[in-house]
Design a protein around this motif. Structure first.
Motif, PDB file in Angstrom:
ATOM      1  N   UNK A  44     -47.020 -16.697   1.463  1.00 24.57           N
ATOM      2  CA  UNK A  44     -47.342 -15.268   1.481  1.00 24.57           C
ATOM      3  C   UNK A  44     -46.544 -14.512   0.415  1.00 24.57           C
ATOM      4  N   UNK A  45     -45.233 -14.751   0.363  1.00 20.97           N
ATOM      5  CA  UNK A  45     -44.410 -14.060  -0.641  1.00 20.97           C
ATOM      6  C   UNK A  45     -44.836 -14.445  -2.053  1.00 20.97           C
ATOM      7  N   UNK A  98     -36.791 -13.105  -4.419  1.00 18.52           N
ATOM      8  CA  UNK A  98     -35.607 -13.957  -4.391  1.00 18.52           C
ATOM      9  C   UNK A  98     -36.047 -15.232  -3.663  1.00 18.52           C
ATOM     10  N   UNK A  99     -36.244 -16.344  -4.402  1.00 17.15           N
ATOM     11  CA  UNK A  99     -36.916 -17.510  -3.827  1.00 17.15           C
ATOM     12  C   UNK A  99     -36.078 -18.293  -2.836  1.00 17.15           C
ATOM     13  N   UNK A 100     -36.781 -19.021  -1.982  1.00 20.97           N
ATOM     14  CA  UNK A 100     -36.142 -19.911  -1.013  1.00 20.97           C
ATOM     15  C   UNK A 100     -35.248 -20.905  -1.765  1.00 20.97           C
ATOM     16  N   UNK A 101     -34.027 -21.075  -1.283  1.00 21.91           N
ATOM     17  CA  UNK A 101     -33.114 -22.031  -1.918  1.00 21.91           C
ATOM     18  C   UNK A 101     -32.436 -21.499  -3.166  1.00 21.91           C
ATOM     19  N   UNK A 102     -32.761 -20.273  -3.537  1.00 21.69           N
ATOM     20  CA  UNK A 102     -32.079 -19.637  -4.667  1.00 21.69           C
ATOM     21  C   UNK A 102     -32.579 -20.053  -6.028  1.00 21.69           C
ATOM     22  N   UNK A 160     -25.800 -15.763  -5.732  1.00 22.33           N
ATOM     23  CA  UNK A 160     -26.252 -15.742  -7.122  1.00 22.33           C
ATOM     24  C   UNK A 160     -27.742 -15.400  -7.184  1.00 22.33           C
ATOM     25  N   UNK A 161     -28.515 -15.992  -6.280  1.00 21.20           N
ATOM     26  CA  UNK A 161     -29.962 -15.742  -6.281  1.00 21.20           C
ATOM     27  C   UNK A 161     -30.254 -14.267  -6.002  1.00 21.20           C
ATOM     28  N   UNK A 162     -29.550 -13.710  -5.036  1.00 21.19           N
ATOM     29  CA  UNK A 162     -29.765 -12.296  -4.717  1.00 21.19           C
ATOM     30  C   UNK A 162     -29.293 -11.432  -5.887  1.00 21.19           C
ATOM     31  N   UNK A 163     -28.151 -11.807  -6.457  1.00 18.85           N
ATOM     32  CA  UNK A 163     -27.623 -11.078  -7.616  1.00 18.85           C
ATOM     33  C   UNK A 163     -28.590 -11.106  -8.789  1.00 18.85           C
ATOM     34  N   UNK A 164     -29.172 -12.271  -9.021  1.00 13.83           N
ATOM     35  CA  UNK A 164     -30.117 -12.417 -10.129  1.00 13.83           C
ATOM     36  C   UNK A 164     -31.351 -11.532  -9.889  1.00 13.83           C
ATOM     37  N   UNK A 165     -31.812 -11.469  -8.638  1.00  8.23           N
ATOM     38  CA  UNK A 165     -32.950 -10.597  -8.315  1.00  8.23           C
ATOM     39  C   UNK A 165     -32.604  -9.137  -8.591  1.00  8.23           C
ATOM     40  N   UNK A 166     -31.372  -8.762  -8.252  1.00  3.22           N
ATOM     41  CA  UNK A 166     -30.957  -7.370  -8.483  1.00  3.22           C
ATOM     42  C   UNK A 166     -30.914  -7.036  -9.968  1.00  3.22           C
ATOM     43  N   UNK A 167     -30.612  -8.042 -10.790  1.00  2.74           N
ATOM     44  CA  UNK A 167     -30.563  -7.838 -12.242  1.00  2.74           C
ATOM     45  C   UNK A 167     -31.936  -7.440 -12.790  1.00  2.74           C
ATOM     46  N   UNK A 174     -38.333  -9.040  -2.208  1.00  7.32           N
ATOM     47  CA  UNK A 174     -38.842  -9.973  -1.213  1.00  7.32           C
ATOM     48  C   UNK A 174     -37.862 -11.133  -1.161  1.00  7.32           C
ATOM     49  N   UNK A 175     -37.226 -11.345  -0.019  1.00  9.05           N
ATOM     50  CA  UNK A 175     -36.179 -12.361   0.070  1.00  9.05           C
ATOM     51  C   UNK A 175     -36.620 -13.467   1.018  1.00  9.05           C
TER      52      UNK A 175
END
Ligand SMILES: Nc1ncnc2c1ncn2[C@@H]1O[C@H](COP(=O)(O)OP(=O)(O)O)[C@@H](O)[C@H]1O
Ligand SMILES: [Mg+2]
Length: 251
Positions: A44-45, A98-102, A160-167, A174-175
């Protein structure tokens, strides 16, 4: 509605993965999608972000066992129909996954990974400013700045994955299952940071299996089972639905 998904159906050849899913999120809302393994949450995401269309294109040239993906339904974001536009264009509009597993680039340093998130932002100063905000939110990433990302712990990789999404300067984030495989204390820290991101003004759509924790975080929830929405409502309403609770959440 800020993001509206209407009657989305996704099928791999004959395997129906999403069966007429509709949902909506207002600007400034924190909404969750809860569901067991294989319910169709990731699909879905990925559909919302345009990655399933990309995968479909990719498969055309490859002739794998799965020969076709059928994607139907409409997606509206910020007043615009977006389901015919490419994933990168959707990201440019502020729709960020922000993908599963980063999924960091393992051979790149933490800093370089973070910078890849900002590939759509032209002004260097702006990139630096967002980087500072990310470091403020996740001080551990500043400490690990020069470390190769493949050597990070699970919790650090998630951050890092969340940080990268914020960039990427998201309007809606969508997390996908950020807490997967993390120790309770780290999980709690990750959820706390996500709440801060939300408080700072980002609309959040969070996919989780850890329903207990999610209910106290967000305002509304969707429960997905075998590709269908089987419940929609506030956390209080969900807590009161014994059947849904037992069947899908094991609470
Ligand atoms: N490439 C694929 N080919 C066929 N079926 C797939 C493929 N990818 C995922 N699926 C199926 O789609 C269903 C939903 O998967 P997914 O969206 O990853 O669920 P969730 O994220 O809720 O665990 C699963 O039954 C899975 O087997
Ligand atoms: Mg998943």
């Amino acid at each position: 509605m800020f993001l509206e998904v209407k009657d989305i159906t996704v099928a791999y050849d004959t395997a129906l993965v999403l069966d007429g899913v509709s949902l909506g999120i207002n600007e400034g809302e924190f909404v969750s999608i809860i569901g067991a393994n294989g319910a169709g949450k990731t699909t879905l995401l990925r559909t919302i972000c345009g990655l399933m269309d990309w995968e479909k294109e990719l498969m055309r040239g490859m002739r794998k066992e799965v020969s076709n993906i059928v994607i139907e339904g409409d997606i509206f974001f910020d007043g615009e129909k977006i389901n015919k536009i490419a994933a990168a264009k959707r990201a440019e509009k502020g729709l960020i996954l922000c993908p599963e597993g980063g999924r960091p680039f393992r051979e790149l340093t933490v800093l370089d990974n973070l910078k890849t998130g900002a590939f759509l932002i032209k002004e260097k100063q702006k990139v630096q400013q967002i980087l500072e905000e990310v470091y403020k939110l996740f001080p551990i990433l500043r400490e690990r700045e020069k470390q190769v990302s493949g050597t990070l712990s699970g919790g650090e990789r998630t951050m890092l994955a969340i940080g990268r999404s914020l960039m990427s300067n998201p309007k809606i984030l969508l997390i996908d299952e950020p807490s997967l495989g993390l120790a309770p204390r780290i999980k709690e820290e990750v959820f706390g940071r996500i709440e801060e991101i939300y408080q700072a003004g980002v609309t959040v759509l969070l996919v989780e299996q850890d329903a207990n924790r999610v209910l106290s975080l967000c305002s509304r929830n969707y429960v997905l089972s075998q590709g269908r929405v089987v419940f929609e409502g506030t956390s209080d309403k969900l807590r009161g639905e014994e059947k849904i609770r037992k069947m899908y959440l094991g609470l």
